[in-house]
Motif scaffolding. Structure first.
Motif, short mmCIF file in Angstrom:
data_model
loop_
_atom_site.label_atom_id
_atom_site.label_comp_id
_atom_site.label_asym_id
_atom_site.label_seq_id
_atom_site.Cartn_x
_atom_site.Cartn_y
_atom_site.Cartn_z
N PHE A 62 0.83 -1.21 0.00
CA PHE A 62 0.00 0.00 0.00
C PHE A 62 0.86 1.25 0.00
CE2 PHE A 62 -1.79 3.51 2.42
CZ PHE A 62 -2.89 3.83 1.64
N ASN A 63 1.86 1.29 0.84
CA ASN A 63 2.72 2.47 0.93
C ASN A 63 3.39 2.77 -0.40
OD1 ASN A 63 1.98 2.50 3.60
ND2 ASN A 63 3.95 1.82 4.39
N LYS A 64 3.80 1.72 -1.10
CA LYS A 64 4.41 1.88 -2.41
C LYS A 64 3.41 2.46 -3.41
CE LYS A 64 6.98 -0.80 -5.92
NZ LYS A 64 6.07 -0.71 -7.06
N ALA A 65 2.18 1.93 -3.37
CA ALA A 65 1.14 2.41 -4.29
C ALA A 65 0.78 3.87 -4.00
CB ALA A 65 -0.10 1.53 -4.18
N ASN B 270 -5.43 25.21 -11.28
CA ASN B 270 -6.25 24.08 -11.72
C ASN B 270 -6.38 23.09 -10.57
OD1 ASN B 270 -6.67 24.80 -14.52
ND2 ASN B 270 -4.48 24.44 -14.81
N HIS B 271 -7.56 22.51 -10.44
CA HIS B 271 -7.83 21.57 -9.36
C HIS B 271 -8.36 20.27 -9.94
CE1 HIS B 271 -7.81 25.32 -7.02
NE2 HIS B 271 -8.76 25.75 -7.81
N TRP B 272 -7.97 19.16 -9.35
CA TRP B 272 -8.58 17.90 -9.73
C TRP B 272 -8.39 16.89 -8.60
CZ3 TRP B 272 -3.93 19.54 -11.64
CH2 TRP B 272 -2.85 18.66 -11.58
N THR B 273 -9.08 15.79 -8.73
CA THR B 273 -9.06 14.73 -7.72
C THR B 273 -8.63 13.43 -8.36
OG1 THR B 273 -10.90 15.78 -6.55
CG2 THR B 273 -10.41 13.50 -5.98
N SER B 274 -7.78 12.70 -7.68
CA SER B 274 -7.47 11.33 -8.09
C SER B 274 -7.69 10.42 -6.89
CB SER B 274 -6.04 11.21 -8.62
OG SER B 274 -5.11 11.44 -7.58
N THR B 275 -7.82 9.15 -7.12
CA THR B 275 -8.14 8.23 -6.02
C THR B 275 -7.30 6.97 -6.09
OG1 THR B 275 -9.94 7.23 -7.30
CG2 THR B 275 -10.52 9.05 -5.83
N LEU B 276 -7.17 6.35 -4.93
CA LEU B 276 -6.50 5.06 -4.82
C LEU B 276 -7.39 4.16 -3.97
CD1 LEU B 276 -4.11 3.05 -5.00
CD2 LEU B 276 -3.13 4.19 -2.99
N ASN B 277 -7.87 3.08 -4.57
CA ASN B 277 -8.66 2.09 -3.86
C ASN B 277 -7.84 0.81 -3.82
OD1 ASN B 277 -11.41 3.51 -3.58
ND2 ASN B 277 -10.88 3.80 -5.73
N PHE B 278 -7.46 0.42 -2.61
CA PHE B 278 -6.47 -0.65 -2.45
C PHE B 278 -7.08 -1.88 -1.79
CE2 PHE B 278 -2.84 -2.72 -0.36
CZ PHE B 278 -1.93 -2.77 -1.41
N MET C 64 -3.41 -7.19 -2.20
CA MET C 64 -2.27 -6.26 -2.20
C MET C 64 -2.09 -5.57 -3.56
SD MET C 64 0.57 -8.01 0.32
CE MET C 64 0.93 -9.41 -0.73
N LYS C 65 -3.19 -5.06 -4.09
CA LYS C 65 -3.12 -4.34 -5.35
C LYS C 65 -4.28 -3.36 -5.46
CE LYS C 65 -5.73 -7.64 -8.17
NZ LYS C 65 -5.69 -8.51 -9.38
N GLU C 66 -4.18 -2.47 -6.42
CA GLU C 66 -5.21 -1.47 -6.60
C GLU C 66 -6.49 -2.11 -7.13
OE1 GLU C 66 -5.79 3.00 -8.56
OE2 GLU C 66 -3.88 1.94 -8.73
N LEU C 67 -7.61 -1.65 -6.62
CA LEU C 67 -8.92 -2.13 -7.03
C LEU C 67 -9.50 -1.19 -8.07
CD1 LEU C 67 -11.13 -4.30 -6.21
CD2 LEU C 67 -12.08 -2.53 -4.72
N ARG C 68 -9.95 -1.75 -9.18
CA ARG C 68 -10.55 -0.96 -10.25
C ARG C 68 -12.06 -0.95 -10.12
NH1 ARG C 68 -6.10 1.77 -11.85
NH2 ARG C 68 -4.35 0.33 -12.15
N LEU D 37 -10.22 -3.21 2.67
CA LEU D 37 -10.00 -2.17 1.67
C LEU D 37 -9.53 -0.87 2.30
CD1 LEU D 37 -13.31 -2.63 -0.36
CD2 LEU D 37 -11.04 -3.39 -1.09
N ILE D 38 -8.75 -0.10 1.53
CA ILE D 38 -8.39 1.27 1.88
C ILE D 38 -8.74 2.14 0.69
CG2 ILE D 38 -6.57 2.87 2.54
CD1 ILE D 38 -5.01 0.48 3.62
N SER D 39 -9.49 3.19 0.94
CA SER D 39 -9.90 4.09 -0.14
C SER D 39 -9.42 5.50 0.18
CB SER D 39 -11.43 4.06 -0.30
OG SER D 39 -11.83 4.78 -1.45
N VAL D 40 -8.63 6.08 -0.71
CA VAL D 40 -8.02 7.38 -0.49
C VAL D 40 -8.35 8.31 -1.66
CG1 VAL D 40 -5.87 8.62 -0.01
CG2 VAL D 40 -6.08 6.20 0.62
N SER D 41 -8.70 9.55 -1.35
CA SER D 41 -8.86 10.57 -2.39
C SER D 41 -7.73 11.59 -2.22
CB SER D 41 -10.22 11.26 -2.30
OG SER D 41 -10.36 11.94 -1.07
N PHE D 42 -7.17 12.01 -3.34
CA PHE D 42 -6.10 13.01 -3.35
C PHE D 42 -6.64 14.29 -3.99
CE2 PHE D 42 -4.03 8.90 -3.41
CZ PHE D 42 -2.97 9.04 -2.53
#
Length: 450
Positions: free
Chosen positions: A66-69, A134-142, A147-151, A117-122
């Motif tokens: 997770f930390n790497k992702a 400019n503003h935008w949002t990206s996310t990481l759902n782990f 041990m990988k990103e969830l689509r 699961l861990i769900s993070v918004s950036f």
């Protein structure tokens, strides 16, 4: 004040707002996480980088993945920004107002985290010249187990039409949010059934959370938008096994959010209230069950019903339904979902001031007496009957003082009996910590005076 100074102050105000927006959610209250930062600046190249991203504190392989992702997610923006800075010339930098630098601000929020699961918004904001940042949002759902990103597509079965479902709900929601300023074509392009439109998504307690950045469904001045689609909007035939994992984010005290049962009703951490059924005595309001995709499914309506004017005790709502407890004058209670459109708030004085009396629920009993200066004595018994003569017994004998319509009694040790009582109308709602007697014994229930 000259024009250059005015522009500089305008830029500084916009940049400060962007920075606050990006960084406001960096506070981590969850002890499982820490915040990692990347900070860089250069007077000669006139840039500032202020980036924060989450990291798990433990040293497991999963935490490392997770930390790497999370770091890679943050570094993608940093690398892109650094590339832009390296391509800037001294001539380009001359157009920056005094006191204004090129900036990258990146913050994050833990939308949800559990054992699966861990769900993070950036939240990301950059200024690279021009009229505004400019503003935008990206996310990481782990996925912690794999041990990988969830689509997003992982949550649904192939060819289930999930994008059409998401698009339909999102377009309706966005149109409502924008009101008279909604641009139908713009919204349809930005929220149409294209996977690229829904790349920024997260898992929340209320459902799947989708982010729409400025320019995606409206002009920059309209800002960004969020749309939450409750999990119950997706039918069972559309859901993959991963959807079930995501849906546990909405669980209430460890139970599926669509559960409305007499055994769980008294312990719900909500503000209980009274309602009455709409219509006259010939009107019916049916109860709905909580199996599978209920209460929304076609086969969810129960045979049980209440009629116009009947009083119901209600807890939390779920979509278009409210969890209701009906206690007839004689006989057992009926508990289930009732349509919100079928009830109204009860009017008239509530009997919440008086606590004293003998209260009963089934074979359980509680006797509450005044002992002076607002203090009350609470004594009672609870029973659980198994097969044959197998009977377990529990009892309470304590004192307490009401705080409004709530009173709690019991010890502070982990294994002490603790009981919470709530007065609503003619009812006394009781829940305990399951340490008040033998196995399976509980005082939980909705009591009425004997």
């Amino acid at each position: 004040m000259n024009r250059t100074t005015s522009i500089a102050l305008l830029f500084l105000s916009a940049l400060l707002s962007a920075s606050l927006l990006a960084q406001d959610d960096n506070k981590v209250s969850d002890a499982r996480f820490r915040t990692e930062t990347i900070k860089e600046s250069s007077d000669s190249k006139r840039f500032d980088i202020d980036v924060s991203y989450p990291a798990l504190n433990d040293r497991s392989a999963m935490a490392g993945a997770f930390n790497k992702a999370a770091k890679e997610h943050a570094m993608a923006s940093v690398t892109e920004f650094r590339t832009m800075i390296d391509e800037m010339t001294d001539e380009d930098r001359k157009f920056l107002p005094d006191g204004v630098n090129y900036t990258l601000d990146l913050g994050y929020e833990i939308e949800h985290a559990d054992e699966s699961l861990i769900s993070v918004s950036f939240g990301i904001s950059t200024y690279s010249g021009g009229a505004h940042p400019n503003h935008w949002t990206s996310t990481l759902n782990f996925d912690r187990k794999e041990m990988k990103e969830l689509r997003l597509g992982d949550l649904f079965k192939s060819n289930s039409g999930y994008l059409n479902k998401i698009s339909e709900i999102a377009i309706e929601d966005l149109t409502k949010q924008m009101g008279n300023f909604a641009d139908e074509d713009w919204i349809s392009r930005g929220a149409g059934p294209d996977e690229a439109n829904f790349e920024s998504w997260a898992i929340s307690k209320k459902g799947l959370l989708f982010f729409f950045d400025p320019y995606e469904v409206g002009p920059y001045a309209a800002g960004g938008f969020e749309v939450v689609i409750p999990f119950e909007k997706f039918p069972l035939e559309m859901q993959s096994s991963k959807f079930y994992t995501a849906k546990t984010a909405s669980y209430v005290q460890g139970n599926p959010p669509n559960w409305c049962r007499n055994g769980h009703f008294p312990s719900q951490d909500v503000e209980f209230s009274l309602v009455r059924v709409n219509g006259d005595r010939s009107s019916r309001a049916y109860f709905f069950g909580d199996d599978d995709d209920c209460p929304n499914g076609e086969e969810c309506r129960m045979k049980a019903y209440v009629i116009g004017g009947d009083e119901l005790l209600v807890a939390r709502s779920y979509g278009d339904f409210v969890c209701a407890w009906y206690q007839p004058e004689k006989g057992n209670e009926t508990v289930g979902w009732i349509k919100l459109e079928d009830v109204r708030a009860a009017t008239g004085p509530e009997e919440t001031a008086s606590w004293t009396g003998e209260w009963i629920f089934g074979e359980n009993d509680l006797k509450i007496e005044n002992i002076g200066v607002g203090a009350l004595s609470i004594k009672g018994n609870a029973f659980w009957k198994g097969t044959g003569d197998n009977i377990h017994i529990g009892e309470v004998d304590d004192q307490g003082t009401p705080n409004g319509r709530v009173m709690s009694i019991g010890g502070t040790d982990e294994y002490d009996c603790r009981v919470k009582m709530t007065r609503v109308g003619k009812y006394l709602i009781v829940s305990d910590n399951k340490n008040c007697g033998g196995v399976n014994v509980s005082f939980d229930g909705v009591y009425v005076r004997r």
